[in-house]
Design a protein around this motif. Structure first.
Motif, PDB file in Angstrom:
ATOM      1  N   GLU A  48     -40.522  27.496   7.051  1.00 35.01           N
ATOM      2  CA  GLU A  48     -41.061  28.759   6.546  1.00 35.01           C
ATOM      3  C   GLU A  48     -42.286  29.219   7.332  1.00 35.01           C
ATOM      4  OE1 GLU A  48     -39.436  26.628   2.789  1.00 35.01           O
ATOM      5  OE2 GLU A  48     -40.427  26.092   4.670  1.00 35.01           O
ATOM      6  N   ALA A  49     -42.942  28.300   8.062  1.00 34.82           N
ATOM      7  CA  ALA A  49     -44.175  28.641   8.771  1.00 34.82           C
ATOM      8  C   ALA A  49     -43.928  29.274  10.135  1.00 34.82           C
ATOM      9  CB  ALA A  49     -45.035  27.388   8.948  1.00 34.82           C
ATOM     10  N   GLU A  50     -42.692  29.292  10.622  1.00 35.51           N
ATOM     11  CA  GLU A  50     -42.451  29.759  11.997  1.00 35.51           C
ATOM     12  C   GLU A  50     -42.961  31.176  12.262  1.00 35.51           C
ATOM     13  OE1 GLU A  50     -38.387  29.115  13.006  1.00 35.51           O
ATOM     14  OE2 GLU A  50     -38.527  26.930  12.869  1.00 35.51           O
ATOM     15  N   PRO A  51     -42.858  32.137  11.325  1.00 28.73           N
ATOM     16  CA  PRO A  51     -43.363  33.486  11.630  1.00 28.73           C
ATOM     17  C   PRO A  51     -44.869  33.562  11.871  1.00 28.73           C
ATOM     18  CG  PRO A  51     -41.815  33.546   9.788  1.00 28.73           C
ATOM     19  CD  PRO A  51     -42.113  32.106  10.060  1.00 28.73           C
ATOM     20  N   ILE A  52     -45.648  32.577  11.394  1.00 30.27           N
ATOM     21  CA  ILE A  52     -47.101  32.665  11.554  1.00 30.27           C
ATOM     22  C   ILE A  52     -47.647  31.617  12.512  1.00 30.27           C
ATOM     23  CG2 ILE A  52     -47.419  33.678   9.263  1.00 30.27           C
ATOM     24  CD1 ILE A  52     -48.322  30.935   8.265  1.00 30.27           C
TER      25      ILE A  52
END
Length: 778
Positions: free
Chosen positions: A40-44
């Motif tokens: 879930e952290a890949e976009p940031i």
């Protein structure tokens, strides 16, 4: 797995692992970097290269519909995962997080994250490796073989990872992996397969060393899917970056990957070459700042001693143990107190990271950040004291913010006793200490509103509607006043009035009244209707007054002690509430308590503790003549009375201070005569009560009373106490009246009284000092 995939097994938050990962990535030049972490952290992840992103930081993920289900993934500058993230982001290499999504863990009511990996292990793999190598200290062994290790010229950068993988494979031969570990490893294998299918030829995988043997295996896709089939459906998850601290990294409880010396590790990561001179120089500077006599010669000698200790102990380099031993012996002169300062400030440290403003955040967090900048209240991990003068606009706004945050469960500031010599109510003192966990509480509080003020109003109203006790509501009213939540007060007051009308428990009413009276007396909310507060407070006071004597009848010793505390609190609250009528009615209630002596056993009357306390309160208020107080004491101490009841009466009577025994010889004589007449068998039972009673008296009073008793027999049976008025020079007293009137803000001498009033007898009318209507008293 294909040879194109290189597994780099690491220990979380290890500077040696971080250096090894950096060297391996430089050699491999991968076209994809895969890191153990929540997808879930890949976009940031791109924010890692932002100017304002300063480790230590953490990824915070929480369930969108329940922020309390949350997890952190912390990273320090010396974390191998952080090194891999920065390598990929700085060079534009595709970066993926391949651990099991946090949404699966949240669906089960748990929390994902690095901490869960190590918490699930049946035993520490590093401890097992150290034991196999013949070492009894896992941390020291790991420092020697990994953290302090410097690669030699021409050494293969991948050799350390091959050695770690081989060791972990041996450890996992007997199983030991939990179901959650096997599910995580199955998911990671699937992400690695996906990266290969995407055409990446050189893939570097950075993960916990414990997982390397499992990721090197090649089970079928069907086998991995079967392992993942039992996972619950993912819940919607929100994720962001939040600041972290070195101190929080050092906590093992609740975070299995915690380390014991983050400050030391940070220094190792930052230092090229021998880390000893620089670190010991910093230790010397810290001790000098705390007034310890440390010179450059101490630093030189400490470096020599640490190296000598390492040689004696067979270590390749001086580690933290040798360094601290040298600091204790040379710089601290054997003092563990001074050494504790070094351990706290340098071994652990208070470094607080920062994240860029563009990081995702709930509106409430953004409003709090705006207020922190406006009010110049920078969050800091080290405790600091803050004194506020509420007459100043900025300090008043700071006070409102801290009170509102406490209402929301964010105890950034905790009220403490003021260090400023002032008795005014315009002073507040706070101790501030920012904790990373507050990010979760802010996310939870976001359900109440998008700004701190709106969220506090919503939380106050919601708390009032769910309250079951009056004390909780009256405390909430006080909080609404000091936090300037005028919008919430009407709703809270409606619930308070309804609950107060139905509650008949005197103890509940007694706990509720003091906070309500403080709110009425010190409240300063703009536009607050103090009339509504006053009506509720007067109603509670009258109901307590009527119900108190029956509620005090027949109590045992424990119940009497609890009721005495309520009695004192209510007495003080009624004194603040003011009003001659209420004060007179309350005095009548105290007289009723004092007269209710047990006639047919303890269950038929009020315990002596409460009767004695009622007499003392009347005496202190000037509503009972000292001679009458002495008469009541004589009756209680008569042979007809119970010695245990008499001891309780004395405890209640003297709990307000024992100076009256010095000013009234008759009381001391009565007490002395009673004590000498108590039978020996009963005296043994009374002794604990008497010791407890006299232990509460001032040391000077105890000493003087003891001296008078030791001087000889006390025969004051018929002696009347000396009149204080006979010793007062009325002319000299009258000369001070203008100054007293000035201090009290009264017309010169008008409300203080004439010189004759100075020597007025006890119980005579006394001038009343009017309470300010609204606003904070000074």
């Amino acid at each position: 797995m294909s040879a194109e995939v290189t597994l780099l097994g690491v220990r979380h938050h290890g500077p040696g692992s971080a250096r090894a990962v950096a060297a391996a990535l430089e050699r491999l030049r991968p076209d994809a970097v895969l890191v153990e972490g929540p997808p879930e952290a890949e976009p940031i992840l791109g924010l890692a290269a932002a100017k304002d992103m300063v480790p230590p930081v953490a990824l915070l993920a929480h369930a969108a519909d329940d922020p309390a289900r949350a997890a952190f993934w912390p990273y320090a500058e010396f974390s191998p995962e952080w090194v891999a993230i920065r390598y990929a982001v700085d060079r534009g290499v595709p970066l993926q997080f391949i651990d099991l999504p946090a949404g699966h863990s949240f669906a089960e009511g748990g929390a994902g994250g690095v901490e869960e990996e190590d918490a699930d292990l049946p035993r520490d793999p590093i401890a097992r490796l150290a034991e196999a190598a013949g070492h009894d200290d896992p941390e020291r062994w790991w420092e020697d073989v990994v953290e302090h290790r410097r690669p030699a010229d021409g050494e293969d950068a991948l050799a350390p990872f091959a050695a770690v993988a081989e060791a972990m494979a041996v450890l996992r031969e007997d199983g030991g992996a939990s179901l959650r570990d096997r599910q995580r490893e199955a998911y990671m294998r699937g992400r690695i397969r996906a990266a290969r299918r995407a055409g990446h030829r050189r893939i570097a995988v950075v993960c916990g060393a414990f997982h390397v043997p499992a990721l090197a295996e090649t089970p079928t896709v069907a086998q991995d899917r079967a392992l993942l089939a039992g996972l619950p459906k993912k819940v919607r998850t929100e994720i962001t970056w939040v600041p972290w601290t070195h101190r929080r990294l050092s906590q093992l409880a609740g975070y299995g990957a915690g380390i014991v010396s983050p400050g030391w590790y940070h220094h190792l990561h930052r230092t090229d070459g021998d880390p000893l001179p620089g670190w010991l120089t910093r230790a010397a500077g810290l001790l000098r700042a705390e007034d310890h006599p440390v010179s450059s010669a101490h630093v030189i000698e400490a470096v020599r001693l640490a190296r000598a200790l390492a040689g004696l102990r067979g270590r390749p380099l001086a580690g933290l143990t040798e360094t601290l031993d040298a600091v204790r012996a040379v710089m601290c002169e054997g003092s563990d107190v001074a050494l504790a300062l070094v351990q706290d400030r340098l071994v652990i440290g208070d470094a607080l990271g920062s994240v860029p403003e563009e990081a995702p955040a709930v509106p409430l967090q953004r409003d709090l950040a705006r207020l922190q900048r406006t009010l110049r209240l920078k969050p800091a991990p080290e405790p600091r004291d803050l004194d506020l003068d509420l007459r100043k606009e900025t300090d008043a706004a700071r006070s409102r913010l801290l009170h509102r945050l406490r209402l929301l469960g964010v105890d950034w500031g905790v009220p403490v006793r003021s260090q400023v010599a002032s008795t005014g109510t315009f002073r507040e003192s706070w101790r501030l200490c920012w904790q990373p966990e507050f990010a979760v509480r802010i996310a939870e509080a976001a359900q109440w509103g998008t700004t701190v003020e709106r969220a506090a109003v919503g939380k106050a109203v919601g708390t009032a509607r769910a309250a079951a006790e009056l004390a909780e509501l009256t405390g909430l009213v006080e909080t609404c006043l000091v936090a300037d939540l005028a919008e919430a007060l009407p709703a809270v007051m409606r619930v308070l009035a309804d609950l107060a009308a139905l509650d008949t428990d005197v103890a509940h009413l007694a706990r509720a009244l003091p906070a309500l009276v403080r709110a009425l007396r010190y409240g300063d909310v703009r536009g607050t209707d103090h009339g509504a507060l006053g009506e509720v407070a007067d109603g509670l006071a009258d109901r307590i007054r009527v119900g108190l004597p029956p509620a005090c009848t027949g109590l045992d010793a424990a119940g009497a002690a609890v009721m005495r505390a309520h009695l004192d609190e209510v007495h003080g609250a009624i004194g603040l509430l003011g009003g001659d009528g209420l004060a007179d009615r309350w005095a009548g209630t105290l007289r009723s308590l004092a007269r209710r002596e047990p006639s047919g056993g303890p269950a038929t009357g009020v315990p002596g503790l409460l009767r004695g306390r009622a007499v003392r309160l009347l005496l202190d208020d000037g509503r009972l003549d000292p001679a009458e107080a002495g008469r009541r004491l004589g009756l209680v101490l008569s042979t007809a009375g119970s010695p245990v009841d008499a001891a309780g009466w004395i405890e209640g009577f003297l709990s307000g201070g024992g100076t009256l025994l010095l000013h009234d010889p008759r009381l001391l004589g009565l007490l002395d005569a009673w004590l000498t007449g108590v039978p020996a068998a009963v005296f043994t039972d009374l002794l604990p009560l008497l010791r407890r009673t006299f232990a509460t008296l001032e040391a000077g009073v105890r000493h003087t009373v003891g001296s008078r008793v030791a001087a000889g027999p006390l025969d004051y049976g018929d002696t009347e106490p000396a009149s204080a008025a006979a010793e007062v020079d009325l002319a000299r007293a009258a000369a001070a009246l203008p100054v007293v009137a000035l201090l009290l803000g009264l017309p010169d001498g008008a409300a203080v009284g004439s010189g004759a009033a100075v020597g007025a007898a006890p119980g005579a009318d006394r001038p009343r000092i009017p309470r300010q209507a609204g606003g904070r008293d000074t």
